[in-house]
Write an enzyme that holds these catalytic residues in place. Structure first.
Site, PDB file in Angstrom:
ATOM      1  N   HIS A 161       0.817  -1.220   0.000  1.00  0.00           N
ATOM      2  CA  HIS A 161       0.000   0.000   0.000  1.00  0.00           C
ATOM      3  C   HIS A 161       0.850   1.269   0.000  1.00  0.00           C
ATOM      4  O   HIS A 161       0.344   2.348  -0.272  1.00  0.00           O
ATOM      5  CB  HIS A 161      -0.934   0.007   1.218  1.00  0.00           C
ATOM      6  CG  HIS A 161      -2.044  -1.003   1.106  1.00  0.00           C
ATOM      7  ND1 HIS A 161      -3.329  -0.666   0.778  1.00  0.00           N
ATOM      8  CD2 HIS A 161      -2.040  -2.347   1.240  1.00  0.00           C
ATOM      9  CE1 HIS A 161      -4.086  -1.752   0.731  1.00  0.00           C
ATOM     10  NE2 HIS A 161      -3.323  -2.789   1.014  1.00  0.00           N
ATOM     11  N   ASP A 369       3.663   9.407  -1.076  1.00  0.00           N
ATOM     12  CA  ASP A 369       2.474   8.676  -0.640  1.00  0.00           C
ATOM     13  C   ASP A 369       2.232   7.545  -1.627  1.00  0.00           C
ATOM     14  O   ASP A 369       2.383   7.746  -2.840  1.00  0.00           O
ATOM     15  CB  ASP A 369       1.262   9.627  -0.648  1.00  0.00           C
ATOM     16  CG  ASP A 369       0.291   9.352   0.491  1.00  0.00           C
ATOM     17  OD1 ASP A 369       0.208   8.196   0.919  1.00  0.00           O
ATOM     18  OD2 ASP A 369      -0.388  10.303   0.933  1.00  0.00           O
TER      19      ASP A 369
HETATM   20  C1  GDG Z   1      -1.995   3.933   3.200  1.00  0.00           C
HETATM   21  C2  GDG Z   1      -1.000   4.611   2.249  1.00  0.00           C
HETATM   22  C3  GDG Z   1      -2.748   4.519   0.454  1.00  0.00           C
HETATM   23  C4  GDG Z   1      -8.050  10.602   7.462  1.00  0.00           C
HETATM   24  N1  GDG Z   1      -8.297  11.409   8.520  1.00  0.00           N
HETATM   25  C5  GDG Z   1      -9.522  11.087   8.984  1.00  0.00           C
HETATM   26  C6  GDG Z   1     -10.007  10.041   8.184  1.00  0.00           C
HETATM   27  N2  GDG Z   1      -9.084   9.762   7.265  1.00  0.00           N
HETATM   28  C7  GDG Z   1      -9.268   8.747   6.217  1.00  0.00           C
HETATM   29  C8  GDG Z   1      -9.310   9.370   4.851  1.00  0.00           C
HETATM   30  C9  GDG Z   1      -8.878   8.189   3.977  1.00  0.00           C
HETATM   31  C10 GDG Z   1      -7.938   7.436   4.894  1.00  0.00           C
HETATM   32  O1  GDG Z   1      -8.212   7.831   6.227  1.00  0.00           O
HETATM   33  C11 GDG Z   1      -6.479   7.783   4.633  1.00  0.00           C
HETATM   34  O2  GDG Z   1      -6.074   7.180   3.490  1.00  0.00           O
HETATM   35  P1  GDG Z   1      -4.760   7.651   2.739  1.00  0.00           P
HETATM   36  O3  GDG Z   1      -4.739   6.977   1.425  1.00  0.00           O
HETATM   37  O4  GDG Z   1      -4.764   9.126   2.625  1.00  0.00           O
HETATM   38  O5  GDG Z   1      -3.509   7.325   3.650  1.00  0.00           O
HETATM   39  P2  GDG Z   1      -2.849   6.217   4.652  1.00  0.00           P
HETATM   40  O6  GDG Z   1      -3.621   6.082   5.906  1.00  0.00           O
HETATM   41  O7  GDG Z   1      -1.447   6.675   4.805  1.00  0.00           O
HETATM   42  O8  GDG Z   1      -2.906   4.803   3.879  1.00  0.00           O
HETATM   43  C12 GDG Z   1      -1.742   5.413   1.197  1.00  0.00           C
HETATM   44  C13 GDG Z   1      -3.623   3.760   1.435  1.00  0.00           C
HETATM   45  O9  GDG Z   1      -2.834   3.053   2.402  1.00  0.00           O
HETATM   46  C14 GDG Z   1      -4.514   2.732   0.717  1.00  0.00           C
HETATM   47  O10 GDG Z   1      -3.768   1.846  -0.058  1.00  0.00           O
HETATM   48  O11 GDG Z   1      -3.556   5.342  -0.369  1.00  0.00           O
HETATM   49  O12 GDG Z   1      -0.830   5.973   0.269  1.00  0.00           O
HETATM   50  O13 GDG Z   1      -0.089   5.451   2.961  1.00  0.00           O
HETATM   51  O14 GDG Z   1      -9.966   7.369   3.666  1.00  0.00           O
HETATM   52  O15 GDG Z   1     -10.579   9.867   4.574  1.00  0.00           O
HETATM   53  N3  GDG Z   1     -11.207   9.466   8.373  1.00  0.00           N
HETATM   54  C15 GDG Z   1     -11.963   9.939   9.399  1.00  0.00           C
HETATM   55  N4  GDG Z   1     -11.543  10.945  10.209  1.00  0.00           N
HETATM   56  C16 GDG Z   1     -10.340  11.552  10.040  1.00  0.00           C
HETATM   57  O16 GDG Z   1      -9.986  12.460  10.793  1.00  0.00           O
HETATM   58  N5  GDG Z   1     -13.154   9.380   9.621  1.00  0.00           N
END
Ligand code: GDG
Length: 465
Positions: A161, A369
């Site tokens: 990921h 990322d």
């Molecule tokens: C890894 C990889 C890859 C964030 N803050 C809150 C919240 N979130 C949710 C977002 C989104 C998720 O969390 C974060 O997803 P990301 O993709 O931005 O990042 P990582 O957690 O680092 O995930 C990344 C992912 O895996 C999937 O393969 O895209 O690159 O690092 O859904 O909306 N949700 C809530 N409150 C928050 O304050 N409810």
């Protein structure tokens, strides 16, 4: 296809709406085959009383609809070395190109290998001969090798990921040879982007002497492995439904009234040093310095949800961010206007679509990322008749797909400030045109596409004798 078995560090109950798109998509795929999801329970096992034999990890099995959830507890020492240590203090920084933040304590690697062996030992008795196994993320790279050592001949796929770093960054990881060999125990390795795939391909050839056989197949250590870019997406339908919910509409209406005289910019991230938060705040400050017409108007809402607070590097980034937000609010704030609203809490998921929709600009500017799902969620939440503008780091995996966002180099503070200015001034027509192309992409390559495509590739990999 045989029964699907998913293995990840943590698992989510796919029936719960808060589980998020990934859990829903995996849950669907698991449901189709009456599958099994295996991982860590999230609990630390109580130590055995002094003088008695150490506790043997028990597997807890729970039925969630048609899906079996099987979990094990970890001892404190295993959790510290495997999760806090090797996964989060070594692999996370190195894979995000931050060798300077890595803590190469040799105990971490042995703990990581120990837990992967334990996972394999506990999983193996639960497997049927024709099961297809899908392992997720950097916590579990050696799992297939451990399963093979126990005699597994299953089809096993792995999805990373996070980014795959350039070969020489990977080679700086003490013990990377262990990872290299372990990767070849898989039949398929899925990566988020073409850039990651290119790094992976060069790495296995340069460091492992792998021979490319064509069609993304590589031969090394007497095994063949296929590597493909399979970018993850979001569950667009789920996010759109969430956008229509009462909570989301209330958030939208409330914020619209509250900020009627202002322009809102939004950042939503885990508080992680890979997300480029200090650079983003500096770019926003640069905007206020260079384009004073935005003073008393442009307001950045930055949600930084708490993450890995027991790792030092996360305490440092939090302090830096709080300092920067305080400084900009102190220097530029007015009695009736605060430039930055910094929220170090998790915001309820049902409020996110409303928050996205009310914001004129999203700032998704990680330094590195794997993908970044927030970029895709922002696009999905917009009103197509009056959409906001996505400012996106070219170093997020999502930038390969979302070419119609305003792409920025987050290290270039001036350049990012100019992109924000352009976003704030963009004509209605340009906003709509860009958004339509972005939304097509987010819809087409959603989480269901990702899941189906990965599993299809895994089925198609030629098996070695
Ligand atoms: C890894 C990889 C890859 C964030 N803050 C809150 C919240 N979130 C949710 C977002 C989104 C998720 O969390 C974060 O997803 P990301 O993709 O931005 O990042 P990582 O957690 O680092 O995930 C990344 C992912 O895996 C999937 O393969 O895209 O690159 O690092 O859904 O909306 N949700 C809530 N409150 C928050 O304050 N409810």
């Amino acid at each position: 296809m045989g029964r699907l078995v998913v293995v990840s560090n943590r698992l989510a109950d796919p029936r719960k709406p808060a589980a998020g798109g990934l859990a829903v998509a995996l849950g669907e795929a698991l449901n189709n085959t009456g599958g099994l999801w295996f991982g860590w329970s999230g609990h630390i096992a109580e130590p055995a009383p002094e003088g008695s034999a150490p506790n043997e990890a028990q597997t807890h099995v729970q039925q969630a609809g048609d899906v079996k959830l099987a979990t094990i507890d970890l001892s404190r020492a295993d959790y510290d070395a495997y999760y806090l240590g090797y996964a989060n203090r070594v692999l996370w920084p190195v894979f995000h190109y931050r060798l300077d933040l890595a803590d190469f304590n040799p105990n971490y690697l042995s703990g990581y290998q120990r837990v992967n062996r334990l996972f394999a030992q506990k999983l193996m008795p639960l497997l049927n001969d024709d099961d297809v196994v899908w392992v997720h993320d950097y916590h579990l790279i050696p799992l297939a090798a451990e399963l093979r050592a126990l005699g597994s001949r299953h089809r096993i796929g792995f999805f990373l990921h996070i980014p795959f770093p350039p070969p020489l960054v990977m080679a700086a990881l003490p013990g990377h040879e262990v990872m290299l060999r372990a990767l070849f125990a898989y039949d398929l390795v899925g990566l988020q982007s073409e850039a990651d795939l290119a790094h992976f391909s060069r790495y296995v050839q340069n460091e492992g002497g792998a021979r490319p056989l064509g069609d993304d197949l590589y031969l090394a250590f007497n095994r063949t492995l296929r590597a493909r870019a399979v970018p993850i997406g979001i569950d667009v339908g789920e996010f759109e439904r969430l956008a229509q919910s009462r909570d989301s509409r209330e958030t939208f209406e409330h914020m619209r009234q509250e900020y009627a005289q202002r322009r809102l910019l939004l950042g939503v991230d885990r508080l992680d040093y890979s997300k480029g938060l200090p650079q983003r705040i500096r770019a926003f400050k640069e905007l206020l310095v260079n384009y004073p017409e935005h003073r008393k108007s442009a307001t950045l809402i930055q949600i930084a949800s708490p993450s890995r607070e027991d790792v030092d590097a996360y305490t440092d980034i939090r302090r830096e961010l709080e300092g920067l937000c305080g400084e900009i609010n102190g220097d530029y704030g007015e009695l009736d206007w605060m430039p930055v609203r910094y929220i170090h809490r998790t915001v309820a998921r049902k409020r996110l679509p409303g928050l996205c929709r009310v914001s004129s600009v999203a700032l998704v500017t990680p330094l590195r990322d794997g993908m970044n799902l927030v970029a895709k969620e922002y696009v999905a939440a917009q009103d197509p008749a009056d959409p906001g503008v996505l400012v996106l780091s070219r170093f997020a995996g999502a930038a390969e797909q979302l070419r119609d966002a305003l792409l920025v180099n987050p290290y270039d503070i001036q350049g990012t400030a100019q992109a924000i200015q352009r976003a704030l001034q963009m004509s209605h027509e340009e906003r709509c045109n860009r958004h339509a192309v972005l939304l097509d992409n987010v819809r087409k390559y959603d989480v269901h596409w990702w899941c189906t495509t990965f599993l299809q590739y895994l089925q198609e990999v030629p098996r070695h004798a």
